[in-house]
Write an enzyme that holds these catalytic residues in place. Structure first.
Site, PDB file in Angstrom:
ATOM      1  N   LYS A  13      -7.401  -0.004  -1.360  1.00 58.96           N
ATOM      2  CA  LYS A  13      -6.429   1.090  -1.529  1.00 58.96           C
ATOM      3  C   LYS A  13      -6.878   2.008  -2.649  1.00 58.96           C
ATOM      4  CE  LYS A  13      -4.588   0.276  -5.616  1.00 58.96           C
ATOM      5  NZ  LYS A  13      -4.772   0.891  -6.784  1.00 58.96           N
ATOM      6  N   ASP A 179       0.580  -4.658  -5.706  1.00 58.34           N
ATOM      7  CA  ASP A 179      -0.110  -3.873  -4.674  1.00 58.34           C
ATOM      8  C   ASP A 179      -0.271  -4.627  -3.353  1.00 58.34           C
ATOM      9  OD1 ASP A 179      -0.515  -1.890  -6.568  1.00 58.34           O
ATOM     10  OD2 ASP A 179      -2.532  -2.562  -7.074  1.00 58.34           O
TER      11      ASP A 179
HETATM   12  O1  C5P Z   1       1.447  -7.004 -10.253  1.00 54.13           O
HETATM   13  P1  C5P Z   1       0.054  -7.231 -10.718  1.00 54.13           P
HETATM   14  O2  C5P Z   1      -0.213  -8.673 -11.025  1.00 54.13           O
HETATM   15  O3  C5P Z   1      -0.977  -6.636  -9.817  1.00 54.13           O
HETATM   16  O4  C5P Z   1      -0.077  -6.443 -12.097  1.00 54.13           O
HETATM   17  C1  C5P Z   1      -1.109  -6.687 -12.990  1.00 54.13           C
HETATM   18  C2  C5P Z   1      -0.726  -6.165 -14.367  1.00 54.13           C
HETATM   19  O5  C5P Z   1      -0.706  -4.732 -14.350  1.00 54.13           O
HETATM   20  C3  C5P Z   1       0.637  -6.574 -14.853  1.00 54.13           C
HETATM   21  O6  C5P Z   1       0.609  -7.808 -15.501  1.00 54.13           O
HETATM   22  C4  C5P Z   1       0.997  -5.427 -15.801  1.00 54.13           C
HETATM   23  O7  C5P Z   1       0.366  -5.627 -17.053  1.00 54.13           O
HETATM   24  C5  C5P Z   1       0.338  -4.232 -15.160  1.00 54.13           C
HETATM   25  N1  C5P Z   1       1.289  -3.467 -14.321  1.00 54.13           N
HETATM   26  C6  C5P Z   1       2.268  -2.709 -14.925  1.00 54.13           C
HETATM   27  N2  C5P Z   1       3.160  -2.007 -14.151  1.00 54.13           N
HETATM   28  C7  C5P Z   1       3.048  -2.027 -12.803  1.00 54.13           C
HETATM   29  C8  C5P Z   1       2.046  -2.775 -12.160  1.00 54.13           C
HETATM   30  C9  C5P Z   1       1.162  -3.500 -12.947  1.00 54.13           C
HETATM   31  O8  C5P Z   1       2.363  -2.676 -16.149  1.00 54.13           O
HETATM   32  N3  C5P Z   1       3.913  -1.319 -12.078  1.00 54.13           N
END
Ligand code: C5P
Length: 345
Positions: A13, A179
């Site tokens: 993506k 994602d």
């Molecule tokens: O959800 P995911 O594990 O992919 O996110 C990885 C990191 O990216 C989270 O721990 C956070 O630090 C950051 N993040 C964020 N806000 C989001 C998505 C991700 O701060 N909307």
């Protein structure tokens, strides 16, 4: 008929817009983003096995965790839990206890359980051997790990003949990562919340031609968000808003306007952490791209071209200029995770 293995192809993506709001109490940021799936794919195969395991091959395989931190394995666990909650089924959850020996056992020698069957004839929900074949670079801002998790969900849904709808799979996906739901859906979609609340975008049936410039290095997504917070420490951060100009360009299928409307709030922190990206970005524009930006949390850079031929020219020029590790061209939008092969007994 029992399904013994399923292979799913899943796209990378990019974010055509990534507007990031203030840091929330739970450590995430509220987003408004426009996701777009492009034709750079990983393949994930799941096969019935005595216990869960994961093997990663291909681009950057040694960077991907193969223990309980692997997002695809976490997706398998979440799906198993969701099915167990929904149905009164036989679920072998022996390996839900994060027993590393068991997870890492590489169980090729053990016989996969062929039964018993669930009520209605669907197979027993046992262990799975997950094999991930990577082409999406790891930690590149292209959501490769999330793509693999989405593929594992779609593949296990078939393997176990669990019959979850795409919406139900997206609900499970949201618990695995921000994602992951988009990688199930694909196409072009607006994401809100952490990025997991999706609605398909109203777009003209146009094909866009992208050049992806892969960097010689990695960026950690939490670290890039952390740098953004620091860069903004002394100013008020408003609620993120969807770009009306970007959505209008997508509705018109106008690549030129789309190129000018691309935006990413994570670009400034990514470039401050990886200054070489500045050169890559200006080279792509100099070589004739309609627009360029850092992909997600970086360090991959993206360029929109006016045609497939122009994309190839820009890719060759970027390669020759030595401003990135490797380049690829890709088209978008493409569908999300799709079953491409399976075997049955
Ligand atoms: O959800 P995911 O594990 O992919 O996110 C990885 C990191 O990216 C989270 O721990 C956070 O630090 C950051 N993040 C964020 N806000 C989001 C998505 C991700 O701060 N909307």
């Amino acid at each position: 008929m029992i399904v013994t293995s399923v292979t799913v192809r899943v796209p990378a993506k990019i974010n055509l817009q990534l507007a990031v709001g203030p840091l929330r109490a739970d450590g995430y940021h509220d987003l408004v983003t426009v996701f777009h799936a492009v034709s750079l794919y990983d393949e994930v195969t799941v096969a019935a096995a005595a216990a869960d395991s994961v093997t990663v091959v291909g681009e950057g395989a040694d960077q991907v965790p193969s223990d309980g931190d692997n997002l695809a394995l976490r997706a398998v666990h979440e799906l198993r839990a969701a099915i167990a909650e929904r149905d009164d089924v036989l679920v072998d959850d022996d390996d839900d206890d994060d027993d590393e020996d068991e997870d890492a056992a590489g169980d090729e020698d053990e016989e996969a359980p062929a039964g018993p069957l669930r009520e209605g004839g669907a197979p027993y929900i046992g262990g799975v051997a997950v094999t991930i074949s990577k082409r999406i670079p790891v930690a590149g801002g292209l959501a490769g790990g999330s793509a693999d998790a989405a593929a594992a969900l779609v593949a296990c849904n078939e393997l176990w003949q669990a019959g979850l709808s795409q919406q139900e799979l997206c609900d499970v996906a949201a618990a695995v990562g921000s994602d992951v739901a988009f990688a199930v859906l694909g196409g072009t979609a607006v994401g809100r919340g952490r990025g997991e609340r999706l609605s398909p975008a109203l777009v003209a049936p146009a094909v866009y031609h992208w050049v992806l410039a892969f960097a010689d290095g990695y960026l950690s997504t939490p670290a890039v968000y952390g740098t953004l917070d620091k860069l903004r420490a002394n100013r008020a951060v408003g609620t993120p808003e969807l770009s009306a100009e970007l959505m209008s360009a997508l509705r018109a299928g106008d690549a030129e306007r789309l190129g000018a409307a691309l935006s990413n709030d994570l670009q400034a922190p990514a470039v401050s952490m990886f200054p070489a990206l500045r050169k890559t970005l200006s080279a792509g524009i100099e070589f004739g791209a309609l627009g360029g930006l850092v992909s997600g949390s970086g360090p991959t850079c993206l360029f929109l071209a006016s045609s497939a031929a122009r994309a190839s020219d820009i890719a060759v020029a970027l390669s020759g200029a030595g401003v990135c590790r490797a380049v690829a061209t890709a088209a978008g939008p493409v569908p999300g995770a799709l079953v491409v092969r399976g075997s049955v007994v």
